[in-house]
Design a protein around this motif. Structure first.
Motif, PDB file in Angstrom:
ATOM      1  N   ALA A 251       0.836  -1.206   0.000  1.00 25.75           N
ATOM      2  CA  ALA A 251       0.000   0.000   0.000  1.00 25.75           C
ATOM      3  C   ALA A 251       0.871   1.256   0.000  1.00 25.75           C
ATOM      4  N   MET A 252       1.937   1.244   0.790  1.00 26.85           N
ATOM      5  CA  MET A 252       2.866   2.366   0.807  1.00 26.85           C
ATOM      6  C   MET A 252       3.463   2.595  -0.585  1.00 26.85           C
ATOM      7  N   LEU A 253       3.843   1.502  -1.238  1.00 26.03           N
ATOM      8  CA  LEU A 253       4.429   1.595  -2.574  1.00 26.03           C
ATOM      9  C   LEU A 253       3.444   2.198  -3.567  1.00 26.03           C
ATOM     10  N   LEU A 254       2.201   1.761  -3.521  1.00 24.20           N
ATOM     11  CA  LEU A 254       1.187   2.265  -4.456  1.00 24.20           C
ATOM     12  C   LEU A 254       0.864   3.734  -4.199  1.00 24.20           C
ATOM     13  N   VAL A 255       0.760   4.094  -2.924  1.00 21.71           N
ATOM     14  CA  VAL A 255       0.453   5.482  -2.567  1.00 21.71           C
ATOM     15  C   VAL A 255       1.579   6.419  -3.001  1.00 21.71           C
ATOM     16  N   LEU A 256       2.806   6.046  -2.697  1.00 27.78           N
ATOM     17  CA  LEU A 256       3.934   6.917  -3.050  1.00 27.78           C
ATOM     18  C   LEU A 256       4.111   6.985  -4.565  1.00 27.78           C
ATOM     19  N   SER A 257       3.862   5.877  -5.258  1.00 28.15           N
ATOM     20  CA  SER A 257       3.936   5.883  -6.722  1.00 28.15           C
ATOM     21  C   SER A 257       2.914   6.852  -7.300  1.00 28.15           C
ATOM     22  N   PHE A 258       1.692   6.799  -6.780  1.00 33.49           N
ATOM     23  CA  PHE A 258       0.641   7.699  -7.258  1.00 33.49           C
ATOM     24  C   PHE A 258       1.036   9.155  -7.009  1.00 33.49           C
ATOM     25  N   TYR A 259       1.615   9.416  -5.854  1.00 34.80           N
ATOM     26  CA  TYR A 259       2.059  10.780  -5.541  1.00 34.80           C
ATOM     27  C   TYR A 259       3.099  11.270  -6.551  1.00 34.80           C
ATOM     28  N   TYR A 260       4.083  10.421  -6.855  1.00 41.29           N
ATOM     29  CA  TYR A 260       5.122  10.824  -7.808  1.00 41.29           C
ATOM     30  C   TYR A 260       4.580  10.901  -9.232  1.00 41.29           C
TER      31      TYR A 260
ATOM     32  N   LYS B 223       5.809  -7.791  -4.649  1.00 42.75           N
ATOM     33  CA  LYS B 223       5.932  -8.567  -5.890  1.00 42.75           C
ATOM     34  C   LYS B 223       6.218  -7.680  -7.097  1.00 42.75           C
ATOM     35  N   TYR B 224       6.297  -6.365  -6.911  1.00 45.10           N
ATOM     36  CA  TYR B 224       6.404  -5.446  -8.035  1.00 45.10           C
ATOM     37  C   TYR B 224       7.851  -5.072  -8.351  1.00 45.10           C
ATOM     38  N   LYS B 225       8.127  -4.942  -9.658  1.00 50.30           N
ATOM     39  CA  LYS B 225       9.472  -4.610 -10.122  1.00 50.30           C
ATOM     40  C   LYS B 225       9.546  -3.269 -10.853  1.00 50.30           C
ATOM     41  N   PHE B 226       8.400  -2.587 -11.030  1.00 46.35           N
ATOM     42  CA  PHE B 226       8.443  -1.338 -11.793  1.00 46.35           C
ATOM     43  C   PHE B 226       9.361  -0.278 -11.161  1.00 46.35           C
ATOM     44  N   PRO B 227       9.504  -0.220  -9.810  1.00 47.93           N
ATOM     45  CA  PRO B 227      10.481   0.736  -9.269  1.00 47.93           C
ATOM     46  C   PRO B 227      11.918   0.381  -9.651  1.00 47.93           C
ATOM     47  N   LEU B 228      12.210  -0.918  -9.788  1.00 48.68           N
ATOM     48  CA  LEU B 228      13.544  -1.331 -10.225  1.00 48.68           C
ATOM     49  C   LEU B 228      13.791  -0.860 -11.654  1.00 48.68           C
ATOM     50  N   VAL B 229      12.791  -0.989 -12.505  1.00 55.30           N
ATOM     51  CA  VAL B 229      12.894  -0.484 -13.880  1.00 55.30           C
ATOM     52  C   VAL B 229      13.059   1.028 -13.872  1.00 55.30           C
ATOM     53  N   TRP B 230      12.287   1.702 -13.001  1.00 56.24           N
ATOM     54  CA  TRP B 230      12.365   3.169 -12.917  1.00 56.24           C
ATOM     55  C   TRP B 230      13.755   3.610 -12.451  1.00 56.24           C
ATOM     56  N   SER B 231      14.347   2.853 -11.540  1.00 56.08           N
ATOM     57  CA  SER B 231      15.684   3.212 -11.065  1.00 56.08           C
ATOM     58  C   SER B 231      16.717   3.145 -12.190  1.00 56.08           C
ATOM     59  N   PHE B 232      16.410   2.395 -13.247  1.00 49.87           N
ATOM     60  CA  PHE B 232      17.293   2.337 -14.416  1.00 49.87           C
ATOM     61  C   PHE B 232      17.028   3.494 -15.375  1.00 49.87           C
ATOM     62  N   VAL B 233      15.767   3.706 -15.745  1.00 50.71           N
ATOM     63  CA  VAL B 233      15.458   4.728 -16.750  1.00 50.71           C
ATOM     64  C   VAL B 233      15.479   6.147 -16.176  1.00 50.71           C
TER      65      VAL B 233
ATOM     66  N   ILE C 127       8.134   3.834 -20.497  1.00 51.94           N
ATOM     67  CA  ILE C 127       8.653   2.551 -20.016  1.00 51.94           C
ATOM     68  C   ILE C 127       8.103   2.238 -18.625  1.00 51.94           C
ATOM     69  N   VAL C 128       8.164   3.230 -17.730  1.00 55.10           N
ATOM     70  CA  VAL C 128       7.722   3.020 -16.343  1.00 55.10           C
ATOM     71  C   VAL C 128       6.235   2.674 -16.287  1.00 55.10           C
ATOM     72  N   TYR C 129       5.402   3.444 -16.989  1.00 59.13           N
ATOM     73  CA  TYR C 129       3.961   3.195 -16.954  1.00 59.13           C
ATOM     74  C   TYR C 129       3.602   1.858 -17.602  1.00 59.13           C
ATOM     75  N   SER C 130       4.343   1.479 -18.630  1.00 53.51           N
ATOM     76  CA  SER C 130       4.074   0.194 -19.286  1.00 53.51           C
ATOM     77  C   SER C 130       4.273  -0.957 -18.309  1.00 53.51           C
ATOM     78  N   VAL C 131       5.399  -0.925 -17.589  1.00 50.24           N
ATOM     79  CA  VAL C 131       5.681  -1.980 -16.614  1.00 50.24           C
ATOM     80  C   VAL C 131       4.689  -1.913 -15.455  1.00 50.24           C
ATOM     81  N   PHE C 132       4.391  -0.699 -15.003  1.00 48.08           N
ATOM     82  CA  PHE C 132       3.448  -0.511 -13.897  1.00 48.08           C
ATOM     83  C   PHE C 132       2.072  -1.086 -14.243  1.00 48.08           C
ATOM     84  N   ILE C 133       1.544  -0.726 -15.402  1.00 45.63           N
ATOM     85  CA  ILE C 133       0.220  -1.203 -15.814  1.00 45.63           C
ATOM     86  C   ILE C 133       0.226  -2.722 -15.989  1.00 45.63           C
TER      87      ILE C 133
END
Length: 460
Positions: free
Chosen positions: A370-379, A401-411, A440-446
């Motif tokens: 929940a923290m991850l989703l809330v902070l992602s929405f904020y950003y 279980k999510y990897k989109f922040p790992l992808v974001w840390s790259f791009v 890229i980030v939104y594609s992985v997130f969705i």
């Protein structure tokens, strides 16, 4: 000799990867100009690839991965950050406190414009931080200020010396995150090597150790708090959480999310509410006590005014905001941030309430998700998203279980291409590059949040 040859053959690939990583980190720390974007992106891409290979090859050798994390950080010890100017303001604030000034009550510009130089190397610090930073009141909370003071105590007349002290503090915090992160993963029955997607990540090493951003210290207290909460020591968890807030304010957005976690702990409904309220009270009192030495009516006005700048004045590396701004320009044509900046906090607040009350957040993993989703929405909705902001998303993702922040840390490295125009008349961002980053980030997130099922989400 035979033993050494055998060991080399056995570890030849990891050794070559480590050697290459060291060379690339040395080049990044001491031989990179931030406007050399080809070299910047190339080095970063190579380091991210090497991270992936090292963690995959050595995930059963936690001790060796830990030593590598320390060694890669040690490369930066003598380096002056060249991707961020913020550290000059850190040094200024720390030295101001040691001179008896309240840094929340004075801008740097107010001294320099009057020909006053209240701290050692004032001119160099002013020039380094830039006019924009110097013209605003400081917004760094008290525990952050304490780190600046420690740097001033040990090195009050050397910029490099102060940089080294602050860097060591951030490294210590990172290893605190490693320690409690591993313990939390163990308690959650997750592989402990997952923490190295954060600790060994070039993004974390470069942005926190290299560029001296204190998100690392905030994250240490946050992970410590979550570990204490998980093992039932919620009173101490509240204190640690308050310390996290007192480094960076961003954890405040998580406070409503604790409602369900406390709501399932006790049989008596009254006791549940009592624990929840007590948690909030401890967080509030501890935070107030930490801010209290700086209190004055001017402090409150200056601090709130400075924090508001992030919503109403600053624009950088945004996504949804830039789309809303473009739409607003079509029929208003001016100062969209003043309007959108007032609306987005309300939207974020409503989203936090929805996640708080309408999403299951009873287990520790559910709470962190929940923290991850809330902070992602904020950003996603923010007007300003500096690269180092993503560090908090990355550490939270380690326990989900999510990897989109790992992808974001790259791009996220693409956001630095905005600095290409820093010495030119056109200082605008390249929206095509930002579009590529968020595409890229939104594609992985969705894909991960809305399309994939839990069974198809693979382990890191």
């Amino acid at each position: 000799m035979f033993l050494n040859t055998t060991l080399f053959k056995l570890y030849k690939t990891p050794l070559l990867l480590v050697f290459a990583s060291l060379l690339f980190y040395i080049s990044f720390a001491y031989d990179l100009v931030r406007t050399d974007y080809i070299k910047l992106v190339s080095l970063y891409t190579a380091l991210c690839f090497l991270l992936f290979k090292l963690v995959k090859l050595l995930k059963t050798n936690i001790k060796l991965l830990t030593w590598l994390a320390f060694g890669f950080r040690a490369v930066f010890i003598l380096a002056i950050p060249h991707l961020s100017q913020d550290f000059y303001r850190f040094i200024w604030d720390g030295r101001m406190l040691l001179e008896g000034f309240n840094p929340y009550l004075f801008t740097v510009e107010s001294f320099i414009s009057n020909g006053e130089f209240p701290v050692a190397q004032a001119k160099e610090l002013y020039k380094g931080m830039g006019i924009l930073n110097a013209s605003h009141f400081t917004n760094y909370p008290p525990i952050n200020q304490l780190c600046f003071v420690i740097a001033g105590l040990f090195s009050g007349k050397s910029i490099l010396g102060s940089v080294m002290v602050m860097r060591l503090l951030i490294i210590v915090a990172d290893f605190g995150t490693l320690y409690f992160g591993k313990k939390l993963l163990t308690n959650l029955n997750m592989p402990t090597y997952r923490i190295f997607w954060y600790i060994l990540n070039p993004f974390i090493i470069i942005e926190l150790t290299g560029n001296l951003h204190f998100e690392g210290v905030m994250i240490f207290f946050l992970i410590w708090s979550l570990y204490l909460l998980h093992i039932g020591k919620w009173q101490l968890a509240a204190v640690a959480f308050a310390f996290s807030v007192s480094v960076k304010l961003i954890p405040l957005i998580f406070l409503p999310l604790f409602f369900q976690w406390f709501n399932k702990r006790d049989i008596s409904g009254v006791l549940k509410i009592t624990h929840l309220i007590s948690f909030y009270v401890i967080v509030g009192i501890t935070t107030i006590v930490l801010f209290l030495p700086f209190y004055s009516s001017e402090f409150i006005n200056n601090y709130t005014e400075t924090v508001a700048l992030w919503f109403k004045n600053f624009e950088f590396n945004a996504s949804i905001y830039y789309i809303a701004r473009a739409i607003g320009y079509t029929f208003r044509g001016y100062n969209e941030i003043a309007i959108i900046g007032q609306i987005t906090p309300i939207i974020v607040f409503v989203f936090v309430l929805i996640i708080t009350f309408f999403r299951r957040n009873k287990t520790t993993i559910e709470l962190i998700t929940a923290m991850l989703l809330v902070l992602s929405f904020y950003y996603f909705t923010a007007t300003t998203v500096h690269p180092w902001y993503i560090a908090t998303l990355l550490i939270l993702s380690v326990f989900t279980k999510y990897k989109f922040p790992l992808v974001w840390s790259f791009v996220i490295i693409l956001s630095y291409l905005a600095y290409l125009n820093i010495d030119k008349a056109d200082k605008s961002e390249n929206l095509w590059i930002i579009g590529l980053e968020y595409g890229i980030v939104y594609s992985v997130f969705i894909w991960e949040v809305f399309i994939k099922t839990p069974k198809t989400l693979k382990e890191f």
